[in-house]
Design a protein around this motif. Sequence first.
Motif, short mmCIF file in Angstrom:
data_model
loop_
_atom_site.label_atom_id
_atom_site.label_comp_id
_atom_site.label_asym_id
_atom_site.label_seq_id
_atom_site.Cartn_x
_atom_site.Cartn_y
_atom_site.Cartn_z
N UNK A 1 17.91 -4.49 4.33
CA UNK A 1 17.64 -4.15 2.92
C UNK A 1 16.39 -4.89 2.43
N UNK A 2 16.37 -6.20 2.70
CA UNK A 2 15.23 -7.00 2.28
C UNK A 2 13.97 -6.55 3.00
N UNK A 8 8.17 -1.52 1.41
CA UNK A 8 7.78 -0.73 0.22
C UNK A 8 6.74 -1.49 -0.59
N UNK A 9 7.01 -2.79 -0.83
CA UNK A 9 6.07 -3.61 -1.60
C UNK A 9 4.70 -3.66 -0.91
N UNK A 14 -0.90 -2.02 -0.71
CA UNK A 14 -2.00 -1.44 0.07
C UNK A 14 -2.63 -0.27 -0.69
N UNK A 15 -1.78 0.59 -1.25
CA UNK A 15 -2.29 1.74 -2.02
C UNK A 15 -3.02 1.25 -3.27
N UNK A 147 5.34 -4.64 -10.71
CA UNK A 147 5.75 -5.65 -11.66
C UNK A 147 7.23 -5.47 -12.05
N UNK A 148 7.60 -4.22 -12.37
CA UNK A 148 8.99 -3.94 -12.74
C UNK A 148 9.93 -4.22 -11.57
N UNK A 149 9.44 -3.90 -10.37
CA UNK A 149 10.21 -4.12 -9.15
C UNK A 149 10.44 -5.63 -8.92
#
Lengths: 163, 163
Positions: A1-2, A8-9, A14-15, A147-149
Amino acid sequence: MTKIKGVITFVLRLVALAATIVSTIVMGTAHDSASVLGIKFEAKFTDSPSFKYYVIIYSIVSFYSLVVLLLPFKKLLWRFTLVLDMMMTLLLTSALAAALAIAYVGKKGNSHAGWLAICDQVPKFCDETSGALAVGFVAAIIYLVLLLYSLHAALSPIFPVSS
Amino acid sequence: MTKIKGVITFVLRLVALAATIVSTIVMGTAHDSASVLGIKFEAKFTDSPSFKYYVIIYSIVSFYSLVVLLLPFKKLLWRFTLVLDMMMTLLLTSALAAALAIAYVGKKGNSHAGWLAICDQVPKFCDETSGALAVGFVAAIIYLVLLLYSLHAALSPIFPVSS
């Protein structure tokens, strides 16, 4: 999970890096020239303080994005990264809003103030700056999501904190 | 210690509320009229999309500031308040940046684009919008301080979390 979260982060960062670099370069190199009544004039980002501010801020955030991606010990500095992410998002927002306000006057003019639209004279410059702003908007949205993540990860009592 | 923090937060929120309300009213009521070549024209905030956006956003944040001050159970909702504080700070930043960009053109003009400064024609309007932006800047700074303060309280492992 981590691990999935970490991937994803990483991809989002990168994007965001790619988007800020592309936006900076496109805005920084946008130019067009036109002749009005025999006088040739050239349009470039340095003609407007807002566009200059945009290029400076997007350069800074590009550099920051690169550093955070390469930082080997970012897990230890996640609090610091979270606060810096927030400052970068605020800077991106301010630069984007200021540049959009000026680009809008450039495109539509303002009849009340007597400011004429200039996009008919320098269409290439307008297209290029519009493209830069569109990509810059994507970068700002990605930073907001990051940021929200991070905030969610930091504040949620259920999930363990991970940057 | 927690009580002192609570008082500081309350006072900051009260000043932020006052600043956003004053800024909204001053910007919303700013006006001046001038005659150029026999044609009378009036300057008001609705002449510019950026100024309209500013009034809308500062109204929203004024309302939010009031609700948060009056909310009796905000200690339970501190995570939600923190995220909303962040969104409000971003909205204030975008509105302020857009309005500042337009106000700068109004004051200095832009010779490259052929946009003339209008502050000589409508000095009262310029002074009033400048005042509104100065007070609005204070409001944005207070929101940033509140946000950093809440983040510090939420992320610090030493201090207990308090909103």
